[in-house]
Design a protein around this motif. Structure first.
Motif, PDB file in Angstrom:
ATOM      1  N   LYS A  58       0.825  -1.213   0.000  1.00  0.00           N
ATOM      2  CA  LYS A  58       0.000   0.000   0.000  1.00  0.00           C
ATOM      3  C   LYS A  58       0.856   1.257   0.000  1.00  0.00           C
ATOM      4  CE  LYS A  58      -4.234  -1.723   2.182  1.00  0.00           C
ATOM      5  NZ  LYS A  58      -5.250  -1.432   3.210  1.00  0.00           N
ATOM      6  N   GLU A  68      -6.775   3.495  -3.583  1.00  0.00           N
ATOM      7  CA  GLU A  68      -7.307   2.183  -3.224  1.00  0.00           C
ATOM      8  C   GLU A  68      -8.829   2.156  -3.318  1.00  0.00           C
ATOM      9  OE1 GLU A  68      -6.777  -1.310   0.171  1.00  0.00           O
ATOM     10  OE2 GLU A  68      -6.176   0.754   0.638  1.00  0.00           O
ATOM     11  N   ILE A  69      -9.343   1.082  -3.915  1.00  0.00           N
ATOM     12  CA  ILE A  69     -10.778   0.829  -4.004  1.00  0.00           C
ATOM     13  C   ILE A  69     -11.012  -0.628  -3.620  1.00  0.00           C
ATOM     14  CG2 ILE A  69     -11.068   2.547  -5.843  1.00  0.00           C
ATOM     15  CD1 ILE A  69     -11.365   0.207  -7.813  1.00  0.00           C
ATOM     16  N   SER A  70     -12.247  -1.067  -3.709  1.00  0.00           N
ATOM     17  CA  SER A  70     -12.555  -2.482  -3.483  1.00  0.00           C
ATOM     18  C   SER A  70     -13.692  -2.883  -4.408  1.00  0.00           C
ATOM     19  CB  SER A  70     -12.966  -2.728  -2.026  1.00  0.00           C
ATOM     20  OG  SER A  70     -13.252  -4.095  -1.816  1.00  0.00           O
ATOM     21  N   TRP A 132      -5.955   3.024 -10.115  1.00  0.00           N
ATOM     22  CA  TRP A 132      -6.728   2.463  -9.000  1.00  0.00           C
ATOM     23  C   TRP A 132      -6.152   1.100  -8.634  1.00  0.00           C
ATOM     24  CZ3 TRP A 132     -11.987   3.341 -11.923  1.00  0.00           C
ATOM     25  CH2 TRP A 132     -12.282   4.713 -11.923  1.00  0.00           C
ATOM     26  N   GLN A 134      -6.505  -2.407  -5.617  1.00  0.00           N
ATOM     27  CA  GLN A 134      -7.202  -3.068  -4.522  1.00  0.00           C
ATOM     28  C   GLN A 134      -6.366  -4.247  -4.021  1.00  0.00           C
ATOM     29  OE1 GLN A 134     -10.866  -5.027  -5.627  1.00  0.00           O
ATOM     30  NE2 GLN A 134      -9.923  -6.145  -7.304  1.00  0.00           N
ATOM     31  N   GLN A 136      -7.581  -7.764  -2.908  1.00  0.00           N
ATOM     32  CA  GLN A 136      -8.862  -8.449  -3.000  1.00  0.00           C
ATOM     33  C   GLN A 136      -8.661  -9.942  -3.215  1.00  0.00           C
ATOM     34  OE1 GLN A 136     -11.802  -9.067  -2.214  1.00  0.00           O
ATOM     35  NE2 GLN A 136     -12.876  -7.379  -3.221  1.00  0.00           N
ATOM     36  N   LYS A 158      -2.916  -8.130  -4.944  1.00  0.00           N
ATOM     37  CA  LYS A 158      -2.953  -6.694  -5.203  1.00  0.00           C
ATOM     38  C   LYS A 158      -3.046  -6.543  -6.695  1.00  0.00           C
ATOM     39  CE  LYS A 158      -0.260  -4.294  -6.825  1.00  0.00           C
ATOM     40  NZ  LYS A 158      -0.182  -3.731  -8.231  1.00  0.00           N
ATOM     41  N   SER A 160      -3.727  -3.581  -9.643  1.00  0.00           N
ATOM     42  CA  SER A 160      -3.910  -2.163  -9.936  1.00  0.00           C
ATOM     43  C   SER A 160      -4.086  -1.983 -11.430  1.00  0.00           C
ATOM     44  CB  SER A 160      -2.733  -1.334  -9.413  1.00  0.00           C
ATOM     45  OG  SER A 160      -1.504  -1.856  -9.846  1.00  0.00           O
TER      46      SER A 160
END
Length: 422
Positions: A58, A68-70, A132, A134, A136, A158, A160
């Motif tokens: 991060k 960062e998003i999800s 962007w 995440q 996830q 991760k 992006s």
């Protein structure tokens, strides 16, 4: 944390199902437990390691301006059908129907979803560039899950994605990710190579993989000692370097990350367009960048262990220091160990204290097995002489610190002698 109150179920024997060294040591060290084929539960120590790796990831993503998003793990089939990958990908994709009889899938990756989002949100060249990312869960129905967390059916990634107006913008974001990956993998203590690779199912016009050398690796990479050329052998079949004609050497390696120049492969079918300065509609130019935190952890173990257990880099270890009071029934030993534990915690050092009523030999074996970088040993002859001992897990070297200089001495060692910080 106190060992007596922490769930660290170490094992003396090697589990029969264990294959790779990292698999054996993560099971024996109480880091993971296997639920089913390719499915693992991360126990407290294992989850702390992943969280430390994720923190580094991060920090490096944030440093290049990524946000960062999800996104959901469950995806509607239509988006994958529009790009064609619903039909191109075979058994590896988990497919299901919801109660409305609509086709769904569990995400192996998120290019379709992120491009759908971009198609709804971006209108003008003024909206670009964007990056962007995440952390996830991904799902992949591997035919042969193996080697512990190195090849699983459910895994954390991760991923992006960069969105640019043109190829020049993509090249800039690709370079930023390349540099970020080099920094973060170095911070994790890994020896790795960036190699040219085939884009595969991701598509696009260019790709690189980040490979950690290890006998446990399923990939073979070719390396040139003369000019630095490196490639996956699936991509480069020759035995001579294509750049300088030097004979290439071959090494086994673990794939820990990959980056792709997607171009307009996804933006065109999913209608992710923007209006340029002249009002002309153009497809967004994209990049995709993946990294596996669990693979980083496993590769770190594969590259740094000995016959006694794991040797973590301090940056990703579950704790910085383990305090080992040799006899907790000795009030002087316990009080000194406890005071030191509280002082180090207050100073922001991650500390584990082995406060169990166990023989010193058991404590030493567990300490070496779980691999915390520094062991502070309190008790025995040294304490009677007014000293404690601090031992490097990697070098096994021991330094004696006078009781009056314990805290200052430990800080000095952590800063000056932490071999993974240089």
């Amino acid at each position: 944390m106190r060992f007596s109150r922490t769930f660290i179920p170490t094992l003396r024997e090697t589990p029969a199902e264990a294959e790779a060294i990292s698999h054996i040591l993560m099971l024996r060290g109480g880091y993971v437990r296997q639920l089913a084929s390719g499915l693992y539960i991360y126990l407290p120590l294992g989850w702390k390691v992943l969280n430390r790796i994720n923190k580094i990831i991060k920090e490096e993503m944030d440093a290049i301006g990524a946000q960062e998003i999800s996104m959901p793990v469950l995806h509607p089939a239509e988006l994958w059908q529009e790009t064609g990958r619903w039909f191109e990908i075979k058994e590896e994709m988990f497919r299901l129907k919801d109660r409305g009889n609509r086709d769904m899938c569990l995400g192996m990756t998120h290019e379709e979803i992120i491009t759908w989002l971009a198609s709804k949100e971006f209108r003008s060249y003024r909206d670009l560039p964007q990056v962007w990312y995440q952390l996830q869960t991904k799902m992949r129905d591997e035919a042969r899950p193996k080697s512990g967390v190195l090849r699983t059916r459910e895994f954390l990634m991760k991923d992006s994605y960069s969105f640019d107006r043109d190829d020049a913008g993509l090249e800039e974001n690709y370079k930023k990710h390349t540099e970020a990956y080099h920094r973060l993998l170095q911070r994790c203590g890994l020896k790795f190579y960036q190699v040219e690779s085939d884009p595969g199912m991701m598509g696009g016009r260019g790709a690189h993989e980040f490979m950690a050398t290890s006998p446990a690796g399923e990939d073979r990479i070719v390396l040139c000692a003369q000019c630095g050329y490196a490639a996956n052998t699936e991509f480069e079949k020759g035995i001579e370097c294509p750049k300088c004609n030097t004979t290439l050497r071959v090494e086994r390696a673990i794939e820990i990350g990959n980056i792709f120049k997607l171009g307009t492969k996804y933006s065109v079918p999913l209608k992710a367009f923007y209006l340029d300065e002249s009002g002309k509609e153009k497809p967004i130019v994209m990049g995709s960048y993946g990294l596996g935190p669990a693979r980083i952890a496993a590769a770190a173990i594969e590259q740094s262990h000995d016959k006694d257990g794991i040797i973590w880099a301090r940056s990703i270890a579950p704790f910085d220091v383990e305090i080992i009071p040799l006899n907790i029934e000795d009030r002087d030993v316990l009080n000194l160990a406890d005071t030191l534990y509280k002082d180090l915690k207050a100073a922001g050092i991650e500390v584990l204290i082995d406060d169990r009523d166990e023989r010193p030999g058991i404590k030493f074996k567990d300490a070496d097995l779980i691999g915390i970088p520094w062991q502070v040993i309190v008790g025995g002859r040294s304490l009677k002489e007014g000293f404690v001992e601090i031992k490097s897990r990697k070098t096994k070297q021991i330094e004696r610190l006078h009781i009056s200089d314990i805290k200052t001495g430990i800080f000095r060692i952590l800063v000056e002698k932490d071999i993974f910080n240089h």
